[in-house]
Design an enzyme around this catalytic site. Sequence first.
Site, PDB file in Angstrom:
ATOM      1  N   ASP A  42      13.620  81.416  58.876  1.00 45.47           N
ATOM      2  CA  ASP A  42      15.104  82.119  58.478  1.00 45.47           C
ATOM      3  C   ASP A  42      15.009  83.517  58.521  1.00 45.47           C
ATOM      4  O   ASP A  42      16.111  84.299  58.409  1.00 45.47           O
ATOM      5  CB  ASP A  42      15.681  81.566  57.290  1.00 45.47           C
ATOM      6  CG  ASP A  42      15.218  81.631  56.072  1.00 45.47           C
ATOM      7  OD1 ASP A  42      14.033  82.296  55.803  1.00 45.47           O
ATOM      8  OD2 ASP A  42      15.737  81.268  55.265  1.00 45.47           O
ATOM      9  N   SER A  43      13.698  84.267  58.539  1.00 42.18           N
ATOM     10  CA  SER A  43      13.716  85.634  58.895  1.00 42.18           C
ATOM     11  C   SER A  43      14.200  85.925  59.761  1.00 42.18           C
ATOM     12  O   SER A  43      14.298  87.465  60.230  1.00 42.18           O
ATOM     13  CB  SER A  43      12.110  86.078  58.697  1.00 42.18           C
ATOM     14  OG  SER A  43      11.378  85.127  59.656  1.00 42.18           O
ATOM     15  N   ASP A  81      12.469  76.305  58.735  1.00 37.36           N
ATOM     16  CA  ASP A  81      13.014  76.568  57.642  1.00 37.36           C
ATOM     17  C   ASP A  81      14.349  76.127  57.387  1.00 37.36           C
ATOM     18  O   ASP A  81      15.216  76.127  58.285  1.00 37.36           O
ATOM     19  CB  ASP A  81      13.351  78.112  57.376  1.00 37.36           C
ATOM     20  CG  ASP A  81      12.273  79.107  56.724  1.00 37.36           C
ATOM     21  OD1 ASP A  81      11.477  78.428  55.634  1.00 37.36           O
ATOM     22  OD2 ASP A  81      11.995  80.144  56.934  1.00 37.36           O
ATOM     23  N   LYS A 109      10.749  73.388  55.782  1.00 34.66           N
ATOM     24  CA  LYS A 109      10.236  74.133  54.616  1.00 34.66           C
ATOM     25  C   LYS A 109      11.514  74.612  53.905  1.00 34.66           C
ATOM     26  O   LYS A 109      12.810  75.057  54.564  1.00 34.66           O
ATOM     27  CB  LYS A 109       9.631  75.386  54.904  1.00 34.66           C
ATOM     28  CG  LYS A 109       9.249  76.378  53.785  1.00 34.66           C
ATOM     29  CD  LYS A 109       8.118  77.492  54.199  1.00 34.66           C
ATOM     30  CE  LYS A 109       9.140  78.487  54.924  1.00 34.66           C
ATOM     31  NZ  LYS A 109       9.882  79.374  53.998  1.00 34.66           N
ATOM     32  N   GLU A 111      12.972  76.290  49.943  1.00 34.83           N
ATOM     33  CA  GLU A 111      12.483  77.380  48.756  1.00 34.83           C
ATOM     34  C   GLU A 111      12.735  76.918  47.556  1.00 34.83           C
ATOM     35  O   GLU A 111      13.868  76.020  47.460  1.00 34.83           O
ATOM     36  CB  GLU A 111      13.110  78.869  49.030  1.00 34.83           C
ATOM     37  CG  GLU A 111      12.767  79.555  50.051  1.00 34.83           C
ATOM     38  CD  GLU A 111      13.401  81.151  50.170  1.00 34.83           C
ATOM     39  OE1 GLU A 111      14.191  81.295  49.393  1.00 34.83           O
ATOM     40  OE2 GLU A 111      13.415  81.541  51.139  1.00 34.83           O
ATOM     41  N   GLU A 178       4.681  83.495  48.258  1.00 38.18           N
ATOM     42  CA  GLU A 178       4.928  84.753  48.779  1.00 38.18           C
ATOM     43  C   GLU A 178       5.013  85.715  47.567  1.00 38.18           C
ATOM     44  O   GLU A 178       5.452  85.576  46.435  1.00 38.18           O
ATOM     45  CB  GLU A 178       6.224  84.793  49.310  1.00 38.18           C
ATOM     46  CG  GLU A 178       6.771  86.060  49.831  1.00 38.18           C
ATOM     47  CD  GLU A 178       7.658  86.032  50.755  1.00 38.18           C
ATOM     48  OE1 GLU A 178       8.206  87.000  51.326  1.00 38.18           O
ATOM     49  OE2 GLU A 178       8.329  84.859  51.059  1.00 38.18           O
TER      50      GLU A 178
END
EC number: 2.1.2.11
Length: 260
Positions: A42-43, A81, A109, A111, A178
């Site tokens: 999602d970057s 993501d 993935k 968070e 991270e």
Amino acid sequence: MNIEALNNFKQSGEKITCLTAYDASFASVFDVCGIDIILIGDSLGNVIQGGENTLNVSMDDMVYHTKAVTKGAQNALRISDMPYQSYTNSEQALTNAKLLIIAGAQMVKFEGGCEHEASFKIFQNNDIPVCGHLGLQPQSVIEMGGYKTEGRDKQSADKIIKDALALASWGVKVIVLECIPANLAKQVSQSLSIPTIGIGAGVNCDGQILVSYDMLGIHVGYVPKFVKNFLIDSGDIKSAVNAFIEAVKDKSFPGEQHSY
């Protein structure tokens, strides 16, 4: 590449290499070079869409880019993501994860830690492979008070360790760490039977990931400490990717200057 191979890498001590990709062209180059994992991140909200953060990335965006990367990468393990607010409850999370798997992801993935227990467990029960993400969590950047290193104090460090152990017990296959202190990342990695992938987390993680645009020096303004431009001393993108892979495999990257 598959989950069993990643586990074998951890057992043997061979480092795992990972880069982000958002389209078929870059994905195919990374794939040919032998990258182990491609993260459809999602970057893309930052490097493709020009946003200040990742919060405006949608499920439609992630499905689109997952399909594109899948066309270019057949050998690397593809992880996608789950974007902001796509897993606010377990049923929503399952529905959205299935969309990414249909689009070509082999793992999803998202968070967070124990607060998402229900989602981790429903994925486990539905045989959807999951990659966790602890430490600095870009989707929570506002709540966390900005982009900063996590795990510096005992309370924060203890939570990261607790979350990592919980995620592993709920069937998570890989965990991204991270922007946490290198010694904490080492402790977490050694306490788990599953691989860890570091970004700004020191050399003792089981693998390393960078945003591909950062690795290629495609950025202006602030550059995070953990970033290294591999293109600057290489003749072309393939050479830069090969240099990244070699540096991760021989443990020369990240160095102390890239770690916290």
